[in-house]
Structure formats: structure tokens, C-alpha cells
Design a protein around this motif. Structure first.
Motif, PDB file in Angstrom:
ATOM      1  N   UNK A  34       0.849  -1.211   0.000  1.00 43.88           N
ATOM      2  CA  UNK A  34       0.000   0.000   0.000  1.00 43.88           C
ATOM      3  C   UNK A  34       0.872   1.244   0.000  1.00 43.88           C
ATOM      4  N   UNK A  35       1.880   1.230   0.890  1.00 38.12           N
ATOM      5  CA  UNK A  35       2.723   2.419   1.022  1.00 38.12           C
ATOM      6  C   UNK A  35       3.547   2.644  -0.251  1.00 38.12           C
ATOM      7  N   UNK A  36       4.099   1.561  -0.789  1.00 39.58           N
ATOM      8  CA  UNK A  36       4.901   1.672  -2.016  1.00 39.58           C
ATOM      9  C   UNK A  36       4.038   2.204  -3.164  1.00 39.58           C
ATOM     10  N   UNK A  37       2.828   1.651  -3.286  1.00 43.90           N
ATOM     11  CA  UNK A  37       1.992   2.048  -4.422  1.00 43.90           C
ATOM     12  C   UNK A  37       1.401   3.448  -4.263  1.00 43.90           C
ATOM     13  N   UNK A  38       1.168   3.886  -3.020  1.00 44.90           N
ATOM     14  CA  UNK A  38       0.631   5.254  -2.879  1.00 44.90           C
ATOM     15  C   UNK A  38       1.660   6.243  -3.428  1.00 44.90           C
ATOM     16  N   UNK A  39       2.928   5.997  -3.152  1.00 48.21           N
ATOM     17  CA  UNK A  39       3.980   6.889  -3.667  1.00 48.21           C
ATOM     18  C   UNK A  39       4.100   6.724  -5.188  1.00 48.21           C
ATOM     19  N   UNK A  40       4.100   5.470  -5.645  1.00 46.72           N
ATOM     20  CA  UNK A  40       4.308   5.218  -7.077  1.00 46.72           C
ATOM     21  C   UNK A  40       3.158   5.770  -7.938  1.00 46.72           C
ATOM     22  N   UNK A  41       1.912   5.566  -7.513  1.00 46.87           N
ATOM     23  CA  UNK A  41       0.781   6.058  -8.322  1.00 46.87           C
ATOM     24  C   UNK A  41       0.762   7.584  -8.339  1.00 46.87           C
ATOM     25  N   UNK A  42       1.236   8.179  -7.239  1.00 47.55           N
ATOM     26  CA  UNK A  42       1.345   9.641  -7.185  1.00 47.55           C
ATOM     27  C   UNK A  42       2.286  10.122  -8.296  1.00 47.55           C
ATOM     28  N   UNK A  43       3.416   9.411  -8.435  1.00 47.60           N
ATOM     29  CA  UNK A  43       4.396   9.781  -9.469  1.00 47.60           C
ATOM     30  C   UNK A  43       3.805   9.527 -10.866  1.00 47.60           C
ATOM     31  N   UNK A  44       3.097   8.412 -11.027  1.00 48.22           N
ATOM     32  CA  UNK A  44       2.573   8.041 -12.356  1.00 48.22           C
ATOM     33  C   UNK A  44       1.565   9.051 -12.896  1.00 48.22           C
ATOM     34  N   UNK A  45       0.736   9.626 -12.015  1.00 51.60           N
ATOM     35  CA  UNK A  45      -0.324  10.507 -12.494  1.00 51.60           C
ATOM     36  C   UNK A  45      -1.575   9.695 -12.806  1.00 51.60           C
ATOM     37  N   UNK A  46      -2.694  10.412 -13.092  1.00 49.56           N
ATOM     38  CA  UNK A  46      -3.976   9.698 -13.099  1.00 49.56           C
ATOM     39  C   UNK A  46      -4.123   8.671 -14.209  1.00 49.56           C
ATOM     40  N   UNK A  47      -3.625   8.952 -15.426  1.00 48.10           N
ATOM     41  CA  UNK A  47      -3.814   7.968 -16.511  1.00 48.10           C
ATOM     42  C   UNK A  47      -2.989   6.706 -16.269  1.00 48.10           C
ATOM     43  N   UNK A  48      -1.707   6.908 -15.986  1.00 47.34           N
ATOM     44  CA  UNK A  48      -0.842   5.734 -15.806  1.00 47.34           C
ATOM     45  C   UNK A  48      -1.238   4.938 -14.555  1.00 47.34           C
ATOM     46  N   UNK A  49      -1.726   5.641 -13.526  1.00 53.62           N
ATOM     47  CA  UNK A  49      -2.160   4.955 -12.308  1.00 53.62           C
ATOM     48  C   UNK A  49      -3.335   4.026 -12.648  1.00 53.62           C
ATOM     49  N   UNK A  50      -4.268   4.535 -13.460  1.00 56.93           N
ATOM     50  CA  UNK A  50      -5.435   3.710 -13.845  1.00 56.93           C
ATOM     51  C   UNK A  50      -4.986   2.515 -14.677  1.00 56.93           C
ATOM     52  N   UNK A  51      -4.032   2.750 -15.571  1.00 53.96           N
ATOM     53  CA  UNK A  51      -3.518   1.623 -16.389  1.00 53.96           C
ATOM     54  C   UNK A  51      -2.872   0.577 -15.489  1.00 53.96           C
TER      55      UNK A  51
END
Ligand code: AMP
Ligand code: MG
Length: 336
Positions: free
Chosen positions: A277-294
Motif C-alpha cells: 500500500x505504502x509503495x503504491x501510494x507513492x508510485x501512483x502519485x508519481x505516475x499521475x492519473x492515466x498511468x495509475x489507472x492503467x
């Protein structure tokens, strides 16, 4: 039912209530500072006192092991010497490197020299020159961090930190402590990372607030959950206003070396593993909304809420568990 049976049933029910109330776990609360944040723990347990002591001890142990600010920490020694023999750090490194890989390097523990350069460790904030950023970026690549057996090695000049995953890892370790202490019901707020263990003593699920990035003392909504870690990364958590008047947040894009500036205000990730959870909260933040959804659609195994200025992107599995605060004015968009 005969009158006798009714009497027996009532007597048994009465007994049941007494037994249940006799078994009702006691509530214990504690709060303390660790990992550069404020933590609050609520336990419903007959072993509240010993569980509390173990929680404090385990938190302090991990803080001392992982903190880059602590001169005697294992990670500090690793950064200074370029190698470290420590089974636990090696294991954490291996597991974190897997997440760096699966997120395509959006999470990169070797971005630390840039976190330092921007002043997020010393709090002496500054905008580094383009040349300095480019030169530090040359050393950033999680694939050059090696964890073999109990040995972790870095490429010369490289430094790593577990700031993006430490609280999630702590949640996992505290879950093991609460297993030992036979504590089935607890809510652990580890400063942005919340571990909701079991259910509340009344049998309902826990309610975890999601901070409103516009005013982080307020909640924009809440989540109902049970046996989940809810980790949030937000630009509001640590930032500074540069001499150019712009806001710079503490999460760095490892591809550019600059603080993320993609319109995301916060990302909350919910899953059973605290580390993930912690790793992905940081990573999805970096990815931005489109890449996070992908990433969500391709990988699954977690749920998330991503906030921009006006919209809350809520993944499919959370739609039924998420409640928007009455005062909040976000539009909800489901990610399926
Ligand atoms: P979190 O609050 O969990 O999102 O973690 C943010 C912290 O992780 C920062 O304060 C940095 O110490 C570190 N960090 C910043 N950017 C990254 C990144 N892209 N990958 C890994 N760690 C990062
Ligand atoms: Mg994180």
C-alpha cells in the motif's frame, strides 16, 4: 415453544450476555512520535498493556534500523559504506525492489540523493540547478541496488532510503506483534498510513478518514474497511514554496529529478499488505492519473483513490466502501 423452553432460552441468552460482556476486550490507547511523524494506536485487547509495550519497542527498533537521519542506523551505514550485512534490510530491499520494478521505476529507493538535494531531509529547502539535478540523476537506478542473501550492495556514490515504504512495512510488522498478543481488533494510525485490524468491538467495520488536500486537518471522505492498510501520499504532507513562487512537494519523479507536478493532490492505496500500500501510494502519485489507472487495470490486487483538484478517481472495489463528506465538492469518477 413451551413456557419452560422459553425460560431456558432466556436464561441461556442472559448467560451469553454476561459471558460476552465478561470477555469484552479492554480498550487501550497510546500515542507517540516516531518516523518523523505522530502515531496513534487504539487496541481492543486483554493484552493491551504488553501489546502497547511491544508496539512501541518494534516501532523504535524499525525507526533506528531504517532512518537515514539517525547516524547509527543500518541504512545510514549502508549509504556510507556502500554495503551492509543485515538479513532484515536485505529482505526489505528485495521486496521493495520488486515494487520499484513493477511500477516501472516510479518508485525508486535510489532517488534519495535528489530528495536530499531539494532539502527535504534537512528542511533547508532549495531549487537545485539543472546541472546539479542532471548529475545526481545519473546515479539514480534501483536496478543497481543488489540484495543477495543477507548482503545489500550499492553502486559507488549511490544512496537509498525507505521513506516511501517504512510506515507500511511497520504496519506489517505490527500486525505480527498483534498476532502474538492475540489482539483481533485495533486501529493503528501510523501518520498517513492506517492499519485497520479486524472489526470494531461492536462488529462493524472501521471508518478511516481521507484527508482533504486543500485542508489536511479536514476529511474529504471516508472508507469503511476491515483488515486493510490504507496508505496515503499527499503533496500537502511536505512541500515548500520556491523563490519562483511555485510549490514543490516531497515526492520526486525519478525520471526528471524534479518534485512531481502532475495535478495529483493525493493517492490513497488500500490493500492487505502495508508494504505494498505504502509503495503504491507513492508510485501512483508519481505516475499521475492515466498511468495509475492503467497500472490498476493491468495488475489489480489493490484499490485506490486518486485526488486531483476537483475529481476523486475511485477504483471499482472501493466504490461501495467510500463515502464523500457532505462538505466536500469532489466529483467521483469510477476506475474500472
Ligand atoms: P510517501 O509519503 O510514502 O509517499 O513517501 C515519500 C517519501 O519517500 C519522501 O519523503 C522521500 O523520502 C521518498 N521518496 C520521494 N520520492 C520517491 C520516489 N519516487 N520513490 C521512492 N521514494 C521516494
Ligand atoms: Mg508511500
Amino acid at each position: 415453544m413451551t413456557p419452560r423452553l422459553i425460560k431456558i432460552t432466556i436464561a441461556l441468552l442472559f448467560c451469553g450476555v454476561i459471558i460476552l460482556s465478561g470477555c469484552a476486550a479492554q480498550s487501550t490507547e497510546l500515542s507517540f512520535e516516531a518516523m518523523d511523524t505522530f502515531m496513534r494506536v487504539k487496541l481492543f485487547s486483554d493484552n493491551g498493556e504488553s501489546a502497547s509495550l511491544k508496539i512501541r519497542a518494534e516501532t523504535e527498533r524499525l525507526d533506528a534500523l531504517l532512518s537515514t537521519a539517525d547516524k547509527s542506523s543500518a541504512v545510514r551505514a549502508l549509504n556510507e559504506d556502500g554495503s551492509l550485512q543485515n538479513g532484515e534490510v536485505a529482505d526489505l530491499t528485495r521486496r521493495t525492489l520488486e515494487l520499484c520494478g513493477s511500477t516501472g521505476g516510479a518508485l525508486d529507493i535510489s532517488v534519495y540523493p535528489l530528495v536530499e538535494e531539494w532539502g527535504f531531509i534537512s528542511r533547508d529547502y532549495k531549487i537545485p540547478s539543472r546541472e546539479r539535478i542532471a548529475s545526481l540523476l545519473e546515479g539514480v537506478d534501483y536496478r543497481s541496488v543488489k540484495a543477495e542473501g543477507e548482503l545489500v550492495t550499492l553502486r559507488p556514490g549511490m544512496k537509498i532510503d525507505f521513506g516511501a515504504v517504512a510506515k507500511g512495512y511497520l504496519a506489517d510488522r505490527l500486525s505480527a506483534v498483534l498476532d502474538e498478543e492475540k489482539t483481533a481488533s485495533a486501529l493503528l494510525n501510523l501518520g498517513g498510513t492506517v492499519y485497520a485490524r479486524g472489526k470494531k468491538p461492536d462488529g462493524s467495520r472501521w471508518t478511516v478518514g481521507i484527508a482533504d488536500p486543500e485542508n489536511s486537518a479536514d476529511f474529504m471522505g471516508s472508507l469503511e474497511c476491515e483488515d486493510r492498510v490504507v496508505a496515503t501520499s499527499g503533496s500537502y504532507e511536505r512541500f515548500f514554496t520556491g523563490s519562483d513562487g511555485r510549490l514543490y512537494c516531497h515526492i520526486i519523479d525519478p525520471k526528471t529529478g524534479y518534485p512531481v507536478d502532475n495535478g495529483v493532490k493525493s493517492v490513497t492505496v488500500v490493500c492487505e499488505s502495508g508494504l505494498k500500500s505504502d509503495a503504491l501510494s507513492t508510485a501512483l502519485f508519481v505516475m499521475g492519473k492515466e498511468k495509475a489507472a492503467e497500472y490498476y487495470k493491468r495488475n489489480g490486487g489493490f484499490e485506490y483513490i486518486l485526488l486531483t483538484d476537483k475529481t476523486a478517481y475511485v477504483s471499482d472495489g472501493l466504490i461501495g466502501d467510500f463515502n464523500l463528506a457532505r462538505t466536500a465538492s469532489y466529483e467521483i469518477e469510477a476506475i474500472r
